[in-house]
Design a protein around this motif. Structure first.
Motif, PDB file in Angstrom:
ATOM      1  N   ASP A 203       1.102   5.932  -4.147  1.00 17.33           N
ATOM      2  CA  ASP A 203       0.197   6.439  -3.127  1.00 17.33           C
ATOM      3  C   ASP A 203      -1.023   5.449  -2.800  1.00 17.33           C
ATOM      4  O   ASP A 203      -1.298   5.410  -1.495  1.00 17.33           O
ATOM      5  CB  ASP A 203      -0.481   7.804  -3.742  1.00 17.33           C
ATOM      6  N   TYR A 204      -1.402   4.821  -3.664  1.00 20.62           N
ATOM      7  CA  TYR A 204      -2.408   3.819  -3.509  1.00 20.62           C
ATOM      8  C   TYR A 204      -2.100   2.854  -2.472  1.00 20.62           C
ATOM      9  O   TYR A 204      -2.575   2.427  -1.594  1.00 20.62           O
ATOM     10  CB  TYR A 204      -3.105   3.155  -4.721  1.00 20.62           C
ATOM     11  N   TRP A 206       0.671   2.741  -0.572  1.00 20.93           N
ATOM     12  CA  TRP A 206       0.957   3.317   0.510  1.00 20.93           C
ATOM     13  C   TRP A 206      -0.152   3.580   1.442  1.00 20.93           C
ATOM     14  O   TRP A 206      -0.059   3.114   2.792  1.00 20.93           O
ATOM     15  CB  TRP A 206       1.689   4.774   0.416  1.00 20.93           C
ATOM     16  N   GLU A 207      -1.427   3.820   0.984  1.00 22.74           N
ATOM     17  CA  GLU A 207      -2.667   4.126   1.883  1.00 22.74           C
ATOM     18  C   GLU A 207      -2.973   2.762   2.159  1.00 22.74           C
ATOM     19  O   GLU A 207      -3.515   2.613   3.311  1.00 22.74           O
ATOM     20  CB  GLU A 207      -3.657   4.898   0.894  1.00 22.74           C
ATOM     21  N   TRP A 208      -2.913   1.813   1.182  1.00 22.41           N
ATOM     22  CA  TRP A 208      -3.635   0.471   1.643  1.00 22.41           C
ATOM     23  C   TRP A 208      -2.836  -0.134   2.779  1.00 22.41           C
ATOM     24  O   TRP A 208      -3.361  -0.799   3.651  1.00 22.41           O
ATOM     25  CB  TRP A 208      -3.686  -0.512   0.238  1.00 22.41           C
ATOM     26  N   ARG A 210      -0.814   1.299   4.831  1.00 18.78           N
ATOM     27  CA  ARG A 210      -0.994   2.097   6.163  1.00 18.78           C
ATOM     28  C   ARG A 210      -1.999   1.714   7.090  1.00 18.78           C
ATOM     29  O   ARG A 210      -1.825   1.952   8.350  1.00 18.78           O
ATOM     30  CB  ARG A 210      -1.085   3.653   5.773  1.00 18.78           C
ATOM     31  N   TYR A 211      -3.092   1.441   6.713  1.00 23.20           N
ATOM     32  CA  TYR A 211      -4.270   0.678   7.521  1.00 23.20           C
ATOM     33  C   TYR A 211      -4.247  -0.739   7.942  1.00 23.20           C
ATOM     34  O   TYR A 211      -5.254  -1.205   8.082  1.00 23.20           O
ATOM     35  CB  TYR A 211      -5.598   1.245   6.882  1.00 23.20           C
TER      36      TYR A 211
END
Length: 598
Positions: A203-204, A206-208, A210-211
């Motif tokens: 999740d970390y 993916w979030e990183w 994503r932006y």
């Protein structure tokens, strides 16, 4: 098993590890990315007796590997002729916990049977003291301890410990987990904890990702390069290593073996700039924090070209005699003598690395006058040493000259300080730095242009073509349409290209004639071709470079001029930066791709 550079990288900002195509952990330094390698078979010869961690499947005939998309989690599938198949998942935990990033010195390895009867052997053989010490495991009920002089590593598992400690073959009938970390008891279910860590780590990332502001084309390659750069940042201090390895030769039997697990001011600037282009500015903010510590540590203001990721740690170069080297091609070096060299481009790179802090309105803590005054001290040294003979960008050990690139970086320091002063509404300082920049530029032009050669040259005496001259337009020193710059790009393409890729320079250096192309230089050439209007050629060069990545999407420092095999330390931040910069430059825009039918 012959070592090669078909390696995948995992990490979390504290430690990192390299995993080969069969799932062997072949390289990992402890307890941080510049530490003692507990897994060192990458530098240990054909059949290492230690320094690795692998899972072998009886009768294995096939191994495939992939990253979980947009993460630093790697999966290796092992299969045999009887239809047995298992999956090995490796990662270093990294996720948000209690409003901060949890990034322990820890590796997690999960092993799952997928099909058939999987008879496996697990071999966990850490080495300490650079291969000199093979610690004997001390067994507990569910763990083994490996004690060294400087630290102890604990392996905790839900497997029968005897199978792991004695390397006994056994049938893997259910998923199993091994966690390598500090010598601390594991207070909860290892299987549930590992699954939870994997999910949170996924999740970390993916979030990183994503932006990230990625280009339309070559998205997967850019994402992998960005994650690789992130793995090279030691988050505790903000230092950024040039690569995760030491002593992978630049060319076979060349003795060009260097320790790149340290923070070059130059390389770090390029890394910060590439991540900034993608919108990942946190690395820059951490690096500025690192730089302030470095600058404050030396009242004289004389910057070394390279520092430990923990400022103040000596980098005296020595040999690790117990390791034979990559494919037996020693020496294995620890530390780097470049720390003792004079390289005057660093002052410019420090200012350029910090400049965005003053212009980027997204940043919660923008550059202020206090930071500007600190950078002015760096700028003063840039002016002082602009025309002092130095070892240059390529760290030549045997000869000092006034190098064009070093002087241009001093000009760049003054030019950016002028721009920052204007933003801060400090007109007197803007005028001062503009005048310093003008004087330095005029002197550079007095020797850097060689009318007889019809190109810019790399130094004030015995000047030659050098790939760093490709950056003159990128830095703003000359315009891309300046006839002198265009002629220089064309000359470099004629004289420095070998089998499609670019050398740094063609002449002899301290170790003879270079034998490999320096990967970042080919990216610079592609960028320069685009600047002078030859975009299709630039795209062809870039596509060719993408084909040189290993199966995990990583690039090392060099490409063999004959075989096109990767050589040099890996993953090389320079090379991954070049990939990002060039992709961002050459990609079609999202609008072109979607709305113009192309």
């Amino acid at each position: 098993m012959s070592a090669d550079l078909n390696l995948a990288a995992i990490g979390n900002g504290t430690i990192a590890a390299l995993i080969d195509k069969n799932g062997r952990l072949a390289w990992c330094c402890w307890p941080r990315i510049d530490g003692d390698p507990i897994f060192s078979s990458l530098l240990g010869g054909e059949e290492p007796t230690g320094g690795f961690f692998d899972v072998t499947l009886d009768g294995q005939t096939k191994a495939t590997r992939r990253y979980q998309p947009n993460t630093a989690i790697i999966e290796t599938i092992l299969e045999n002729a009887d239809g047995a198949k298992l999956r090995v998942t490796d990662f270093a935990p990294r996720f948000k916990l209690y409003d901060r990033i949890y990034r322990p010195s820890m590796l997690v390895r999960r092993i799952e049977p997928l099909e058939g009867t999987c008879r496996v052997t697990i071999r966990l053989r850490p080495h300490f003291q650079w291969g000199a010490q093979s610690p004997k495991p001390v067994r507990g009920s569910n763990h083994m301890r490996f004690a060294g002089e400087d630290f102890t590593v604990r392996a905790t598992t839900d497997l029968p410990i005897v199978y792991v400690a004695e390397e006994r073959p056994f049938v893997l009938s259910r998923p199993a987990t091994l966690v390598l970390g500090p010598d601390e008891p594991f207070a909860s279910s290892i299987a549930e904890t590992a699954r939870g860590f994997e999910e949170k780590t996924r999740d970390y990332w993916w979030e990183w990702v994503r932006y990230l502001s990625i280009p339309f084309e070559w998205q997967e390659a850019v994402i992998r390069a960005a994650i690789s750069l992130k793995l090279c940042a030691y988050e505790e201090t903000g230092g950024i290593v040039a690569a995760l390895t030491t002593s992978i030769p630049e060319a076979p039997h060349s003795i060009r073996n260097w320790d790149y697990r340290h923070c070059w001011l130059r390389d770090s600037y390029f890394t910060v700039r590439a991540l900034n282009m993608l919108g990942a500015t946190r690395t820059m903010e951490d690096f500025i924090r690192y730089l302030t510590t470095v600058i404050a540590s030396d009242p004289s203001g004389r910057l070394a070209p390279v520092y430990s990721i923990v400022p103040g740690t000596p980098l005296e170069e020595r040999f690790a005699e117990s390791l034979p080297g990559f494919r037996g091609m020693g020496p294995v070096r620890v530390g780097n003598q470049a720390a003792e060299q004079v390289q005057n481009d660093g002052y410019g790179h420090v200012v350029l690395a910090a400049a965005q802090m003053f212009f980027d309105h997204r940043l919660p803590n923008r550059g202020d006058e206090a930071l500007f005054r600190l950078l002015e001290g760096v700028g003063a040294r840039a002016v002082e040493f602009a025309f002092e003979p130095d070892a240059g960008l390529w760290e030549l050990r045997g000869k000092r000259r006034i190098h064009t690139f070093s002087a241009v970086m001093s000009w760049a320091a003054c030019d950016r300080l002028k721009r920052i002063a204007r933003v801060l509404e400090l007109p007197d300082r803007a005028t001062y730095w503009a005048e310093e920049a003008r004087k330095i530029r005029e002197r550079i032009l007095s020797f850097a242009w060689n009318e007889k050669m019809g190109s810019f040259v790399d130094a004030d005496s015995d000047g030659q073509l050098d790939a760093s001259l490709l950056l003159l337009a990128e830095l703003g020193f000359v315009r891309p349409d300046d006839a002198r710059y265009v002629a220089t790009v064309e000359a470099i393409g004629r004289e420095l290209k070998r089998n499609g890729y670019l050398m740094r320079y063609a002449g002899e250096d301290d170790f003879g004639l270079p034998e490999t192309s320096f990967t970042i230089c080919s990216f610079w050439y592609a960028g320069a071709l685009d600047l002078i209007g030859r975009r299709e050629e630039a795209r062809e060069m870039f596509t060719s470079l993408l084909a040189r990545r290993n199966e995990a999407g990583l690039l090392s420092e060099d490409i063999d001029n004959q075989t096109l095999e990767l050589w040099g330390n890996i993953p090389q931040t320079y090379s991954m930066v070049g990939l990002i910069d060039t992709a961002m430059r050459l990609s079609k825009t999202w609008e072109e791709a979607f709305w113009r039918g192309s």
